[in-house]
Structure formats: structure tokens, C-alpha cells
Design a protein around this motif. Structure first.
Motif, PDB file in Angstrom:
ATOM      1  N   ASP A 190     -28.710  14.574  95.969  1.00  0.00           N
ATOM      2  CA  ASP A 190     -27.610  14.413  96.931  1.00  0.00           C
ATOM      3  C   ASP A 190     -27.955  13.430  98.040  1.00  0.00           C
ATOM      4  OD1 ASP A 190     -26.010  16.165  95.562  1.00  0.00           O
ATOM      5  OD2 ASP A 190     -26.511  17.907  96.808  1.00  0.00           O
ATOM      6  N   GLU A 191     -29.270  13.199  98.258  1.00  0.00           N
ATOM      7  CA  GLU A 191     -29.689  12.448  99.441  1.00  0.00           C
ATOM      8  C   GLU A 191     -30.519  11.199  99.150  1.00  0.00           C
ATOM      9  OE1 GLU A 191     -28.853  13.226 102.521  1.00  0.00           O
ATOM     10  OE2 GLU A 191     -27.869  15.149 102.136  1.00  0.00           O
ATOM     11  N   ALA A 192     -31.268  11.209  98.062  1.00  0.00           N
ATOM     12  CA  ALA A 192     -32.217  10.113  97.810  1.00  0.00           C
ATOM     13  C   ALA A 192     -32.367   9.911  96.308  1.00  0.00           C
ATOM     14  CB  ALA A 192     -33.563  10.439  98.462  1.00  0.00           C
ATOM     15  N   ARG A 193     -33.394   9.146  95.928  1.00  0.00           N
ATOM     16  CA  ARG A 193     -33.628   8.879  94.510  1.00  0.00           C
ATOM     17  C   ARG A 193     -34.806   9.700  94.009  1.00  0.00           C
ATOM     18  NH1 ARG A 193     -36.548   3.540  92.075  1.00  0.00           N
ATOM     19  NH2 ARG A 193     -36.779   4.312  89.940  1.00  0.00           N
ATOM     20  N   LEU A 194     -34.580  10.467  92.954  1.00  0.00           N
ATOM     21  CA  LEU A 194     -35.638  11.253  92.325  1.00  0.00           C
ATOM     22  C   LEU A 194     -36.333  10.416  91.268  1.00  0.00           C
ATOM     23  CD1 LEU A 194     -37.041  14.046  91.766  1.00  0.00           C
ATOM     24  CD2 LEU A 194     -35.292  14.352  89.977  1.00  0.00           C
ATOM     25  N   LEU A 195     -37.660  10.318  91.365  1.00  0.00           N
ATOM     26  CA  LEU A 195     -38.424   9.627  90.327  1.00  0.00           C
ATOM     27  C   LEU A 195     -38.830  10.601  89.229  1.00  0.00           C
ATOM     28  CD1 LEU A 195     -39.649   6.732  89.805  1.00  0.00           C
ATOM     29  CD2 LEU A 195     -41.824   7.777  90.443  1.00  0.00           C
ATOM     30  N   GLY A 196     -39.309  11.768  89.623  1.00  0.00           N
ATOM     31  CA  GLY A 196     -39.748  12.756  88.649  1.00  0.00           C
ATOM     32  C   GLY A 196     -40.498  13.881  89.320  1.00  0.00           C
ATOM     33  N   VAL A 197     -41.216  14.651  88.492  1.00  0.00           N
ATOM     34  CA  VAL A 197     -41.899  15.856  88.948  1.00  0.00           C
ATOM     35  C   VAL A 197     -43.316  15.876  88.381  1.00  0.00           C
ATOM     36  CG1 VAL A 197     -41.928  18.390  88.793  1.00  0.00           C
ATOM     37  CG2 VAL A 197     -39.766  17.196  89.125  1.00  0.00           C
ATOM     38  N   VAL A 198     -44.257  16.393  89.180  1.00  0.00           N
ATOM     39  CA  VAL A 198     -45.602  16.696  88.703  1.00  0.00           C
ATOM     40  C   VAL A 198     -45.827  18.191  88.883  1.00  0.00           C
ATOM     41  CG1 VAL A 198     -48.078  16.381  89.083  1.00  0.00           C
ATOM     42  CG2 VAL A 198     -46.536  14.422  89.219  1.00  0.00           C
ATOM     43  N   ILE A 199     -46.222  18.856  87.805  1.00  0.00           N
ATOM     44  CA  ILE A 199     -46.515  20.294  87.867  1.00  0.00           C
ATOM     45  C   ILE A 199     -48.025  20.439  87.991  1.00  0.00           C
ATOM     46  CG2 ILE A 199     -46.246  22.518  86.733  1.00  0.00           C
ATOM     47  CD1 ILE A 199     -43.862  21.344  85.223  1.00  0.00           C
ATOM     48  N   ASN A 200     -48.455  20.986  89.100  1.00  0.00           N
ATOM     49  CA  ASN A 200     -49.870  21.016  89.467  1.00  0.00           C
ATOM     50  C   ASN A 200     -50.446  22.427  89.328  1.00  0.00           C
ATOM     51  OD1 ASN A 200     -52.257  19.910  90.402  1.00  0.00           O
ATOM     52  ND2 ASN A 200     -51.720  20.071  92.555  1.00  0.00           N
ATOM     53  N   GLU A 201     -51.774  22.493  89.253  1.00  0.00           N
ATOM     54  CA  GLU A 201     -52.522  23.753  89.235  1.00  0.00           C
ATOM     55  C   GLU A 201     -52.053  24.690  88.125  1.00  0.00           C
ATOM     56  OE1 GLU A 201     -52.978  25.708  92.980  1.00  0.00           O
ATOM     57  OE2 GLU A 201     -53.852  23.959  93.948  1.00  0.00           O
ATOM     58  N   VAL A 202     -51.943  24.171  86.930  1.00  0.00           N
ATOM     59  CA  VAL A 202     -51.566  24.967  85.771  1.00  0.00           C
ATOM     60  C   VAL A 202     -52.831  25.548  85.142  1.00  0.00           C
ATOM     61  CG1 VAL A 202     -50.418  24.955  83.526  1.00  0.00           C
ATOM     62  CG2 VAL A 202     -49.586  23.464  85.365  1.00  0.00           C
ATOM     63  N   SER A 203     -52.870  26.861  84.958  1.00  0.00           N
ATOM     64  CA  SER A 203     -54.046  27.486  84.359  1.00  0.00           C
ATOM     65  C   SER A 203     -54.215  27.008  82.923  1.00  0.00           C
ATOM     66  CB  SER A 203     -53.907  29.015  84.367  1.00  0.00           C
ATOM     67  OG  SER A 203     -54.937  29.604  83.594  1.00  0.00           O
ATOM     68  N   ALA A 204     -55.345  26.394  82.660  1.00  0.00           N
ATOM     69  CA  ALA A 204     -55.595  25.880  81.310  1.00  0.00           C
ATOM     70  C   ALA A 204     -55.731  27.009  80.300  1.00  0.00           C
ATOM     71  CB  ALA A 204     -56.854  25.016  81.304  1.00  0.00           C
TER      72      ALA A 204
END
Length: 350
Positions: free
Chosen positions: A157-171
Motif C-alpha cells: 500500500d505504501e512502497a515497493r516490496l522486493l521480497g522476503v528472507v526467512i531467518n533463524e530456521v531450525s535445520a
């Protein structure tokens, strides 16, 4: 110059580590990279002035010369209650664009919603600087997906989304779930997932010397101040129970307990992975504890506050300033290299 704005779905999402890792990866590809944090937070003081320590950490990691304070032109809280922008805030924020580099990595505020009241939100800043937003989220199951979707709706609604990074995922327990379900779910909804980064406990470590400095404690025995602590144990049980608990907790440990709890102090000093023992209530330990700590090279300090206050303050340092040496920078490099789709990120940047 290509710009990238890192925004967090929640506090302590790992923006700083990711910013450093991305910058170093881009440098390896031959590009020139710099970093700015348009609106920071005064986490400490330098020469009597408020200072955002992230600037110091990133400047050291990336070899950025000059005064680190200049990398963060505006500090939150410069006006009473910070309900309005400080004088000249937008001019100072826009000054971050006055750099010569192929890539400018911009680090956002504590979390995406911070600053909506004052008008200095990530959304407003990214829009003003014409920088696409990369959302960083720590994976905690379904609530994380909800937070990502909420961020995506706000950003679009306000800006441009490039993408997402999902961090700290338990391997061990979450990686298959994230890759097999969460990533396809988000991609089907038009949300590019540009990275899935496993959890690395060693990146949360804090040096003993930093703990002592931040807490302002009285040092009774000086051990290895460069030793790292990955977790803190609150010693409130009996000595034997504490020893059993210590054996179950992985990593390098710090123990926070009352100055009169000789049983827990002795148990901690009998355990080889304890690096610092912080005694609370302003009470000094028995001489036998001092002697044993000195023999083992374990740092012992005394704090006037109660145990829970000290423990919460110590825990709050974990993961806040992760980049303390070559080993941790190497871990960041490895995580970004293996977890990020850098080619796709650069393609989307245009």
C-alpha cells in the motif's frame, strides 16, 4: 546506484547480520557497497552523545572509514516521547543518498511498524528514498507467516516490496517445513522468498568483556574476557539440579545467581563450558569460590541488582551484537552464501 532497504517483521530479526552478509557477498562479486541506517536507536553513548552501536559493528565488518556516528543520521528519541520527527530529520535522512557506491544497503528500524506515529516509519523512509523493501523475519511457525503477510499488505500500500528472507530456521526441525510449505505458499501469493537462512546459535554469542561493560558490574576474578557466551542460566535451583541442567544446555554458558548461593556457584565452576559467573545482590562469594574461579580462569563479577534483573539484561545482549570477530563473520558469509538467492535478488533490483 542500486538501493536495498532491510525491514524487520519483528524485533531482533537479524537485519544487521544480513546486511553485513549481503554487503560482503556483493563485494566479492566486484561491486562497491556501503551501508546506512537512516533512523537508529541510541543503544549506548560515545563522548557523552547518544550512539547506535550497530554503526560501529557494521563499519568494522565492512571497513567503512570515518566516524561511525555519521552512518546513522537520525536517532529515535531525539524529541520528547519521539512522537514527531526531530528538526531537520528528513534532510538528514535524505543525506544517506550522497554516497558513491554501486549498492547502498539501508537498514530499517526495530520493526516495520516502528515510527508510524512519528511519521518516520520504514514505509515512509523507503518511499522517500525510492528503495525497495526486503522483509526479514525470524521463523517461529505459523505466527511468522502471519507477520510476513501483514508486512506485505502494509508495504504494497505504501512502497515497493522486493521480497522476503526467512531467518533463524531450525535445520533439524523446521527447514523441510519452510522449504516444502511456507516458501511455495508465499510464492503463490506473489511474495518472492529470496532467502531461507538456518539458525546458527554461535551468531548469538556475546563476549564476556561486553557483558561486564554493559552491566557495569564489579569484577572479582578476571578470566578470558574475549570468551563468548551463547546462553545464560539463572541459578535458582539446588547445586545438583543446576549441574544436571548445565549438562543439558548446549554451547558456552554464563551463570547468573545470588551472591549467597555457594552451591550453585560451585556447580558452575565444576562445569567446563561456563565462561562467566555473575553474582547478584551485591554479595561477595566465599574465598574458596574466588580461588577456584581463578584456578579455572572463569570470570566472576558482582552486581548490586537482583538475579532476574541482571539475567534479563544479560539475555538481552544475546544476538544484539553478533559480529565480534573473523569466526562470526565467516559464519555470516557462509549463511548468506548458502541461504540467499543472490542472483534472483539482483535481478529483482534491476
Amino acid at each position: 546506484m542500486k538501493k536495498l532497504y532491510l525491514a524487520a517483521a519483528e524485533e531482533k530479526a537479524g537485519k544487521t547480520s544480513l546486511a553485513v552478509g549481503l554487503a560482503r557477498a556483493l563485494l566479492d562479486r566486484g561491486g562497491s557497497v556501503t551501508w546506512r541506517k537512516p533512523v537508529g536507536w541510541a543503544s549506548t553513548y560515545r563522548l557523552g552523545r547518544p550512539f547506535d552501536r550497530d554503526a560501529e559493528v557494521v563499519a568494522a565488518a565492512l571497513g567503512i572509514e570515518g566516524d561511525p556516528a555519521e552512518l546513522v543520521p537520525v536517532l529515535g528519541g531525539e524529541t520528547p516521547r519521539a512522537w514527531r520527527p526531530p528538526e531537520g530529520a528528513w534532510e538528514r535522512i535524505e543525506s544517506v543518498l550522497d554516497v558513491a557506491a554501486d549498492y547502498l544497503i539501508l537498514e530499517g528500524r526495530e520493526w516495520l511498524g516502528r515510527g508510524l506515529l512519528s511519521g518516520l516509519s520504514d514505509l515512509a523512509i523507503a518511499r522517500r528514498l525510492s528503495a525497495p523493501i526486503l522483509v526479514v523475519a525470524c521463523y517461529r511457525g505459523e505466527p511468522t507467516v502471519d507477520r510476513i503477510l501483514a508486512c506485505v499488505r502494509l508495504i504494497r500500500d505504501e512502497a515497493r516490496l522486493l521480497g522476503v528472507v526467512i531467518n533463524e530456521v531450525s535445520a533439524d526441525t523446521e527447514l523441510d517445513e519452510v522449504r516444502g510449505y511456507v516458501v511455495p505458499f508465499l510464492e503463490e501469493r506473489g511474495v518472492p522468498v529470496l532467502g531461507v537462512i538456518p539458525f546458527e546459535r554461535r551468531l548469538r554469542a556475546v563476549q564476556v568483556g561486553t557483558v561486564l561493560e554493559e552491566l557495569g558490574v564489579d569484577v572479582l576474578v578476571t578470566g578470558d574476557l574475549s570468551a563468548e557466551v551463547e546462553r545464560f542460566l539463572v541459578g535458582a535451583m539446588g547445586g545438583e539440579a543446576a549441574l544436571r541442567y548445565l549438562r543439558r544446555i548446549p554451547g558456552q554458558l554464563g551463570v547468573v545467581t545470588g551472591g549467597d548461593r555457594t552451591d550453585i556457584q560451585a556447580a558452575a565452576l565444576a562445569f567446563p563450558r561456563v565462561r562467566v559467573l555473575i553474582l547478584t545482590g551485591g554479595l561477595r562469594p566465599e574465598q574458596a569460590i574466588i580461588t577456584r574461579a581463578a584456578e579455572r580462569g572463569v570470570t566472576v563479577a558482582s552486581a548490586p541488582q537482583d538475579t532476574m534483573t541482571v539475567a534479563e539484561a544479560a539475555e538481552g545482549m544475546l544476538g544484539r551484537l553478533p559480529l565480534t570477530g573473523k569466526r562470526q563473520l565467516g559464519l555470516v558469509d557462509q549463511l548468506v552464501r548458502e541461504g540467499m538467492d543472490l542472483d534472483r535478488l539482483l535481478e529483482l533490483l534491476g
